[in-house]
Design a protein around this motif. Structure first.
Motif, short mmCIF file in Angstrom:
data_model
loop_
_atom_site.label_atom_id
_atom_site.label_comp_id
_atom_site.label_asym_id
_atom_site.label_seq_id
_atom_site.Cartn_x
_atom_site.Cartn_y
_atom_site.Cartn_z
N THR A 20 0.85 -1.20 0.03
CA THR A 20 -0.06 0.17 -0.03
C THR A 20 0.98 1.22 0.04
N GLY A 21 0.63 2.28 -0.64
CA GLY A 21 1.46 3.43 -1.09
C GLY A 21 0.92 4.26 -2.26
N PHE A 78 11.17 5.32 -4.39
CA PHE A 78 10.02 4.14 -4.31
C PHE A 78 10.90 2.81 -3.97
N LEU A 79 12.08 2.40 -4.64
CA LEU A 79 12.46 1.30 -4.73
C LEU A 79 13.43 1.12 -3.18
N ASP A 80 14.00 2.41 -2.94
CA ASP A 80 14.80 2.04 -1.59
C ASP A 80 13.95 1.90 -0.54
N ASN A 81 12.75 2.47 -0.44
CA ASN A 81 11.84 2.32 0.65
C ASN A 81 11.32 1.07 0.34
N LYS A 121 13.85 -1.23 2.08
CA LYS A 121 14.13 -1.17 3.29
C LYS A 121 12.86 -1.85 4.39
N THR A 122 11.60 -1.70 3.62
CA THR A 122 10.27 -2.22 4.47
C THR A 122 10.08 -3.63 4.03
N THR A 123 10.62 -3.94 3.15
CA THR A 123 10.34 -5.29 2.67
C THR A 123 11.39 -6.44 2.79
#
Length: 365
Positions: A331-332, A343-346, A349-351
């Protein structure tokens, strides 16, 4: 194509079909939409200048002697020589055009307008900005939009094609003033002038329509297996997969090619056509129409679905080397202006999903 059906089509194109045969052909085309598509394609191609030039140089007498054995009498049909020759001309052109190489899109990944006569214009070419003269039509080109004026009126009803590649979007203003916003990897078939009875276009991909109201001429959009009938309204069609029609204002009626049911939509609702059935639901305008402002809002979307948007918006091939990554629930928001890096960095980091971007290919590992 079955010769019997082909003969009926040729009779109809020539204007020599009987009322009984005409009714039979129409019934077959209603039952099998692919036949209707074939007939419309023949009708359009035979109206092109190159087709007219080809027919103008045929020897009718020689053609009749060569091919008259193809025709058989059916029921009480009485063939007049002139009518049969005309049908042979059409049949000959049918054979010719079925074997004529179709013009390939320009190699450059730009926005391309292909005219009905086969001429292609690269709208991304900055030297072509301004006004172009094509026959009686003046085409006005800017960096992000195309409009045109048909000085001769309603004769030029053959179809042109506007192709918008990956990484681009574009606006087209049709002859009646209807505005069409095209998303990436989309195309629209449209005439330079609409006839007196109705206004018809065909799209693939995604487009938002703001239709000019004209009660005397309904506006019809074909997209895959569905058609949308409108008078004056605003709506979005997403036909990348199962066709989805979202109504922002006004009223539309949607029909499926393999369904005898028509569904009327009210503003705020969308219809999705799948397995010959429509499902109706409300839609979030921000999510559905966000692409027009370069934003893709997603809620519980898989990374595979987001990958398809990345491919369209950034013209990047997306490969999943980790099959589990395809089904990742996310979701985002993804914005074209900010690009992919954040987007790819986040995402990483989150997944914990790793990625590599190299030579135009984005790999998820």
């Amino acid at each position: 194509m079955i010769p019997y059906i082909e003969q009926l089509m040729l009779e109809k194109l020539s204007g020599c079909i009987s009322a009984e045969d005409d009714a039979e052909l129409l019934q077959m085309m209603e039952a099998h939409q692919e036949l209707k598509v074939v007939y419309k394609g023949l009708e359009e191609r035979l109206g092109e200048p190159v087709a007219q030039e080809y027919l103008a140089h045929l020897d009718e007498d020689a053609l009749w002697e060569q091919r008259k054995y193809h025709f058989k009498k059916r029921r009480s049909n009485k063939w007049l020589y002139a009518a049969a020759v005309f049908i042979l001309l059409v049949s000959s052109s049918l054979f010719y055009f079925l074997h004529l190489p179709v013009a390939k899109p320009l190699a450059a990944k730009g926005i391309v307008l292909q005219l009905a006569n086969g001429q292609q214009i690269d709208l991304s070419d900055t030297t072509k900005k301004g006004t172009l003269k094509v026959g009686t039509t003046e085409i006005h080109v800017s960096g992000k939009s195309l409009t045109y004026d048909n000085g001769a009126g309603g004769a030029e009803t053959v179809m042109n094609v506007l192709r918008v590649p990956a990484g681009k979007d574009y606006k087209l203003v049709l002859a009646d003033g209807t505005e069409v916003w095209m998303n990436a990897k989309s195309e629209i078939r449209f005439p330079m002038a609409f006839n007196a009875g109705k206004r018809e276009v065909t799209i693939s991909g995604e487009a938002f329509f703001s239709v000019k109201k004209d009660p005397a001429r309904p506006f019809i959009v074909h997209a895959g297996e569905v058609s949308v009938d409108v008078l004056g309204t605003t709506f979005n069609i997403n036909a990348y997969g199962s066709p989805r029609i979202a109504l922002a204002s006004g009223k539309v009626v949607v029909k499926g090619s393999n369904s005898d049911k028509a569904v009327a939509l009210s503003p705020g609702f969308e219809a999705t056509y799948s397995q010959h059935l429509f499902s109706i639901a409300t839609f979030d305008e921000r999510n559905t129409l966000g692409w027009m402002s370069g934003k893709y809002y997603f809620r519980h979307a898989t990374l595979k679905e987001i990958g398809a948007v990345i491919n369209r918006w950034f013209d990047i091939e997306v490969v999943f080397e980790n099959s589990a990554a395809e089904h990742l629930d996310l979701t985002g928001i993804l914005t074209r202006q900010d690009g992919l890096n954040d987007f790819l960095d986040n995402l990483e980091k989150t997944t914990g999903i790793q990625y590599e971007y190299k030579n135009g290919i984005l790999r998820f590992r």
